[in-house]
Design an enzyme around this catalytic site. Structure first.
Site, PDB file in Angstrom:
ATOM      1  N   SER A 142       0.938  -1.155  -0.043  1.00 49.94           N
ATOM      2  CA  SER A 142      -0.002  -0.002   0.048  1.00 49.94           C
ATOM      3  C   SER A 142       1.025   1.216  -0.189  1.00 49.94           C
ATOM      4  CB  SER A 142      -0.742  -0.028   1.420  1.00 49.94           C
ATOM      5  OG  SER A 142      -1.518   1.291   1.384  1.00 49.94           O
ATOM      6  N   TYR A 155      -2.496  -1.100  10.443  1.00 47.54           N
ATOM      7  CA  TYR A 155      -2.198  -1.270   9.126  1.00 47.54           C
ATOM      8  C   TYR A 155      -0.943  -0.831   8.453  1.00 47.54           C
ATOM      9  CZ  TYR A 155      -3.749  -1.032   4.019  1.00 47.54           C
ATOM     10  OH  TYR A 155      -3.881  -1.420   2.757  1.00 47.54           O
TER      11      TYR A 155
END
Length: 260
Positions: A142, A155
């Site tokens: 990401s 995350y």
């Protein structure tokens, strides 16, 4: 000695985690269209099985927060497809919460799914990927593997760790022709991101449209969300013979986010 064997597309087998929706499904379909035989690992839900059945994908039920399920996913892929040439670690989920109130069990589960599971799947699949002679591992990271945002402690931590794992595995796999790379997309229009929009609207006191415009797209030069097919197209290249010399790479598909 490094093998130069390159299996024909129709003989190659791939395992895609989180492969029945969003980015994972787009990747699975793209690889299948290129002639690969594809297994998708996901939570055992009727809708997930239905998607796999509809697309002719081999469905492997797995909760990747469990170590035994990670091993079982690799074993089931080998049993069903006979080999493992491509591994795409895509499975993940989000939880938006300040550190002071972030649930400890959610932290543990997020790191298990997004960092420990990719390690375990590579570990259990290493011999098969090495036998390929042209094995490919693609870790869907990401842009949050490169930068941080508030309320995403687990995350961001998992994705940053995934970059380190990618680079280490690339060094270890090079001698047997196994490449390991990471792709770091900005926000992609998926069910997961739709959930994030709602969570961030609640956390930040904004409307959903304001979240998209003022939070998700504010750092980007190109003011639009990516589509799952955009990520799948890059995966398709990374697993192709043309990308034989690319390993340990961190590929930003970030709409210009990090160009500033």
């Amino acid at each position: 000695m490094t093998s130069t064997f390159e299996p024909a597309p129709e003989t190659r087998a791939a395992l895609v985690t989180g492969g029945t929706s969003g980015i994972g499904l787009a990747v699975a379909r793209s690889l299948q269209q290129q002639g690969l035989r594809v297994a998708v690992a996901d939570l055992d839900r009727p809708e997930a099985r239905a998607v796999a059945d509809h697309d002719g994908l081999t469905f492997i039920p797995a909760d990747l927060s469990r170590r035994d399920d990670c091993r079982a996913a690799v074993d089931a892929t080998l049993d069903a497809l006979g080999s493992l040439d491509v591994l795409v670690n895509n499975a993940g989920f989000q939880h938006i919460e300040p550190i002071r109130s972030f649930p400890e069990d959610t932290w543990d589960r997020m790191l298990a799914v997004m960092l420990t599971a990719p390690f375990l799947l590579m570990r259990y699949g290493w011999d098969a990927l090495s036998r390929s002679g042209a094995g490919r591992v693609v870790n869907i990271a990401s842009i949050h593997a490169q930068v941080a945002s508030p309320y995403k402690s687990a995350y961001v931590s998992a994705k940053h760790g995934l970059i380190g794992l990618t680079r280490t595995a690339a060094l270890e796999g090079a001698a047997v022709g196994l490449t390991v790379n990471a792709i770091c997309p900005a926000y992609v229009r998926t069910p997961l991101v739709d959930g994030q929009i709602q969570d961030q609207a609640r956390t930040r006191g904004l409307s959903p449209q304001q979240v998209v415009e003022q939070v998700m797209l504010e750092p980007a030069a190109i003011k639009r969300l990516l589509e799952p097919q955009d990520v799948a197209a890059l995966v398709q290249y990374v697993v192709s013979p043309a990308a034989w010399g690319m390993t340990g790479a961190v590929l930003d598909l970030d709409l210009g986010w990090t160009a500033r």
